[in-house]
Design an enzyme around this catalytic site. Structure first.
Site, PDB file in Angstrom:
ATOM      1  N   CYS A 142       0.822  -1.208   0.000  1.00 24.43           N
ATOM      2  CA  CYS A 142       0.000   0.000   0.000  1.00 24.43           C
ATOM      3  C   CYS A 142       0.863   1.269   0.000  1.00 24.43           C
ATOM      4  O   CYS A 142       1.582   1.519  -0.948  1.00 24.43           O
ATOM      5  CB  CYS A 142      -0.995  -0.027   1.159  1.00 24.43           C
ATOM      6  SG  CYS A 142      -2.364   1.134   0.937  1.00 24.43           S
ATOM      7  N   HIS A 235      -4.263  -4.577  -0.094  1.00 22.03           N
ATOM      8  CA  HIS A 235      -4.003  -5.262   1.184  1.00 22.03           C
ATOM      9  C   HIS A 235      -4.497  -6.706   1.137  1.00 22.03           C
ATOM     10  O   HIS A 235      -5.465  -7.071   1.822  1.00 22.03           O
ATOM     11  CB  HIS A 235      -4.705  -4.534   2.330  1.00 22.03           C
ATOM     12  CG  HIS A 235      -4.064  -3.252   2.737  1.00 22.03           C
ATOM     13  ND1 HIS A 235      -2.921  -3.186   3.513  1.00 22.03           N
ATOM     14  CD2 HIS A 235      -4.407  -1.969   2.465  1.00 22.03           C
ATOM     15  CE1 HIS A 235      -2.595  -1.919   3.718  1.00 22.03           C
ATOM     16  NE2 HIS A 235      -3.474  -1.165   3.092  1.00 22.03           N
ATOM     17  N   GLU A 237      -3.223  -9.022   2.612  1.00 18.07           N
ATOM     18  CA  GLU A 237      -3.017  -9.604   3.944  1.00 18.07           C
ATOM     19  C   GLU A 237      -4.189  -9.332   4.891  1.00 18.07           C
ATOM     20  O   GLU A 237      -4.270  -9.938   5.977  1.00 18.07           O
ATOM     21  CB  GLU A 237      -1.719  -9.078   4.551  1.00 18.07           C
ATOM     22  CG  GLU A 237      -1.784  -7.714   5.209  1.00 18.07           C
ATOM     23  CD  GLU A 237      -1.820  -6.541   4.229  1.00 18.07           C
ATOM     24  OE1 GLU A 237      -1.899  -5.383   4.697  1.00 18.07           O
ATOM     25  OE2 GLU A 237      -1.769  -6.773   3.004  1.00 18.07           O
TER      26      GLU A 237
END
Length: 303
Positions: A142, A235, A237
């Site tokens: 990001c 993102h 994750e």
């Protein structure tokens, strides 16, 4: 293989309950194998939450991974206790004499600022310069990806008319590249950002390759052609609930953030969002660790 983490790290209990293979230092020394040394520069405010999210996927590969956490000396964290930082994190002065097989630079909620106005920008530049000779490959996430593009390649971010916030479909552009092996031709990933980078500038840069993009969210995944820098503007994750938590947090602060797109069933924040990017996050982390870290790093640095 497991991730090797400090024995009392709070994320350890959470990960073990999720059946993620973790190992403390005492057990790791009984295994005759050199783990990959991964340094995580955690710039996110809620550091323990980010630790768990990243370790969840770093621990789901066939490789033993030793984790070190890094924090900024030039910035005081307001959302993480001093005890936690002092116990589990190092400062740059403590690690800069070492070599690391891989590094992760997380996002940070400072994208509204020009890079030069971020209080730790100079220190981050020092770390990114140091990584060129002391880290085999770095994964930037990001804002961390935008910082890398600006610092290493001179590509600046620009502000969006409204926040890019939701789960978007992405098209795979180069399916035979090692980083995206196993990816579907189209896949989903979460985004949460107010800024973007130019597709045309990336495509025109001789040292960069754009690997995945979205009609709605723009650039998503790219890499330097030498494999030193991997950049993801979203993102993967994130857990299933993270965008919901961000949405609720913004409204509690009086920020009129729109409902994240393509996220809540029927756009109803009371309904459980679907988790439909987890497998691609696992692929991204395992491909990066295998092809860009393990296969490229020397067994002994200096060889």
């Amino acid at each position: 293989m497991p991730i090797k983490i400090p024995i009392h790290l709070p994320a350890k209990d959470i990960l073990e309950k999720e059946n993620i293979f973790v190992m403390d230092d005492q057990r790791a020394i009984t295994q005759d194998i050199r783990p990959l040394n991964i340094l995580i520069l955690n710039l996110m405010p809620e550091k323990q939450k980010t630790e768990t999210q990243l370790l969840r996927f770093l621990g789901n590969t066939p490789l033993q991974v030793h984790i070190s956490f890094l924090r900024m000396s030039s910035h005081e964290s307001k959302h993480t206790s001093k005890y936690h930082l002092d116990t589990f994190y190092k400062k740059f002065e403590e690690v800069k004499s070492k070599k690391f097989d891989g590094m992760i630079i997380t996002g940070s909620p400072v994208e509204h600022l020009p890079f030069e106005e971020v209080d730790y920008w100079k220190e981050l530049q020092d770390i990114m310069n140091w990584s060129k000779e002391n880290v085999t490959s770095t994964l930037h996430i990001c804002w961390g990806a935008q910082a890398a593009l600006y610092h290493h390649y001179g590509i600046d971010k620009h502000h969006l008319p409204q926040k890019c916030f939701g789960v978007y479909e992405h098209k795979l552009l180069h399916p035979h590249e090692r980083l995206v092996r196993g990816f579907d031709d189209y896949f989903f990933a979460p985004h949460s950002r107010y800024t973007d980078v130019s597709i045309s500038e990336i495509e025109a840069h001789p040292d960069l390759q754009l690997l995945a993009k979205s009609d709605d969210a723009g650039v998503f995944l790219l890499a330097s052609k030498d494999g030193k820098h991997i950049m993801a503007t979203g993102h993967l994750e994130y857990s299933a609930e993270t965008l919901a938590e961000e949405y609720l947090r913004d409204h509690q602060r009086g920020v009129d953030t729109a409902i994240p797109e393509n996220y809540f069933p029927d756009n109803d924040p009371k309904k459980q969002p679907k988790y439909r990017w987890k497998s691609h996050c696992s692929l991204l982390f395992s491909n990066w660790l295998n092809y860009y870290v393990y296969q490229e790093t020397p067994y002994q640095w200096g060889e």
